[in-house]
Design a protein around this motif. Sequence first.
Motif, PDB file in Angstrom:
ATOM      1  N   HIS A   4       0.849  -1.194   0.000  1.00  0.00           N
ATOM      2  CA  HIS A   4       0.000   0.000   0.000  1.00  0.00           C
ATOM      3  C   HIS A   4       0.886   1.246   0.000  1.00  0.00           C
ATOM      4  O   HIS A   4       1.908   1.285   0.669  1.00  0.00           O
ATOM      5  CB  HIS A   4      -0.886  -0.030   1.246  1.00  0.00           C
ATOM      6  N   ARG A  11      -2.625   9.017  -3.732  1.00  0.00           N
ATOM      7  CA  ARG A  11      -3.853   8.692  -3.005  1.00  0.00           C
ATOM      8  C   ARG A  11      -5.030   9.549  -3.452  1.00  0.00           C
ATOM      9  O   ARG A  11      -6.172   9.216  -3.178  1.00  0.00           O
ATOM     10  CB  ARG A  11      -3.626   8.788  -1.502  1.00  0.00           C
ATOM     11  N   TYR A  13      -6.255   9.574  -6.177  1.00  0.00           N
ATOM     12  CA  TYR A  13      -7.028   8.726  -7.081  1.00  0.00           C
ATOM     13  C   TYR A  13      -8.114   7.939  -6.341  1.00  0.00           C
ATOM     14  O   TYR A  13      -9.069   7.472  -6.952  1.00  0.00           O
ATOM     15  CB  TYR A  13      -6.122   7.716  -7.793  1.00  0.00           C
ATOM     16  N   LEU A  14      -7.946   7.761  -5.054  1.00  0.00           N
ATOM     17  CA  LEU A  14      -8.883   6.945  -4.279  1.00  0.00           C
ATOM     18  C   LEU A  14     -10.308   7.463  -4.409  1.00  0.00           C
ATOM     19  O   LEU A  14     -10.563   8.663  -4.324  1.00  0.00           O
ATOM     20  CB  LEU A  14      -8.476   6.899  -2.808  1.00  0.00           C
ATOM     21  N   GLY A  15     -11.235   6.543  -4.628  1.00  0.00           N
ATOM     22  CA  GLY A  15     -12.641   6.874  -4.739  1.00  0.00           C
ATOM     23  C   GLY A  15     -13.097   7.240  -6.138  1.00  0.00           C
ATOM     24  O   GLY A  15     -14.298   7.285  -6.408  1.00  0.00           O
ATOM     25  N   HIS A  28     -14.634   1.537  -8.720  1.00  0.00           N
ATOM     26  CA  HIS A  28     -14.015   2.684  -8.064  1.00  0.00           C
ATOM     27  C   HIS A  28     -12.660   2.278  -7.493  1.00  0.00           C
ATOM     28  O   HIS A  28     -12.503   1.148  -7.011  1.00  0.00           O
ATOM     29  CB  HIS A  28     -14.896   3.188  -6.921  1.00  0.00           C
ATOM     30  N   ILE A  29     -11.724   3.185  -7.518  1.00  0.00           N
ATOM     31  CA  ILE A  29     -10.392   2.907  -6.970  1.00  0.00           C
ATOM     32  C   ILE A  29     -10.476   2.878  -5.450  1.00  0.00           C
ATOM     33  O   ILE A  29     -10.924   3.836  -4.830  1.00  0.00           O
ATOM     34  CB  ILE A  29      -9.361   3.945  -7.441  1.00  0.00           C
ATOM     35  N   VAL A  30     -10.034   1.760  -4.871  1.00  0.00           N
ATOM     36  CA  VAL A  30     -10.069   1.604  -3.425  1.00  0.00           C
ATOM     37  C   VAL A  30      -8.679   1.539  -2.805  1.00  0.00           C
ATOM     38  O   VAL A  30      -8.535   1.684  -1.591  1.00  0.00           O
ATOM     39  CB  VAL A  30     -10.894   0.371  -3.000  1.00  0.00           C
ATOM     40  N   ASP A  31      -7.658   1.331  -3.626  1.00  0.00           N
ATOM     41  CA  ASP A  31      -6.291   1.304  -3.107  1.00  0.00           C
ATOM     42  C   ASP A  31      -5.307   1.430  -4.261  1.00  0.00           C
ATOM     43  O   ASP A  31      -5.657   1.175  -5.416  1.00  0.00           O
ATOM     44  CB  ASP A  31      -6.025   0.012  -2.341  1.00  0.00           C
ATOM     45  N   HIS A  55     -12.575  -7.302  -5.610  1.00  0.00           N
ATOM     46  CA  HIS A  55     -11.525  -6.353  -5.938  1.00  0.00           C
ATOM     47  C   HIS A  55     -10.559  -6.954  -6.938  1.00  0.00           C
ATOM     48  O   HIS A  55     -10.200  -8.123  -6.838  1.00  0.00           O
ATOM     49  CB  HIS A  55     -10.772  -5.946  -4.666  1.00  0.00           C
TER      50      HIS A  55
END
Length: 106
Positions: A4, A11, A13-15, A28-31, A55
Amino acid sequence: MAVHIPDLAIRSYLGHEVRSTTGQLLGHIVDILADAESAVPQWVVVGLPGLLPRHRALPFALLLQTARGLVVPVSRTTLRNSPQIRLGSAMTARQELDLHAFWTGH
């Protein structure tokens, strides 16, 4: 092995939604996972839509920023057929090899 990444720029990009080049919502981007040694982003973990949490990881290099948002040249079927990723843990070397093998063939 990918881990991670906490970098704020990455970060951001998250969501965000990820869509195919045809405009289909992929998830959706989660990590974001990065190389453990260089900290260079390698994988974007996408949460697939649906009732069950699933995922998948896409190569970070496939992400294209467009006026429509984040787009990848991948179909929903291809993404769903890619190896599953478990959230909350570092990717093992075996998982990363499986991902490389899958995405090299697509």
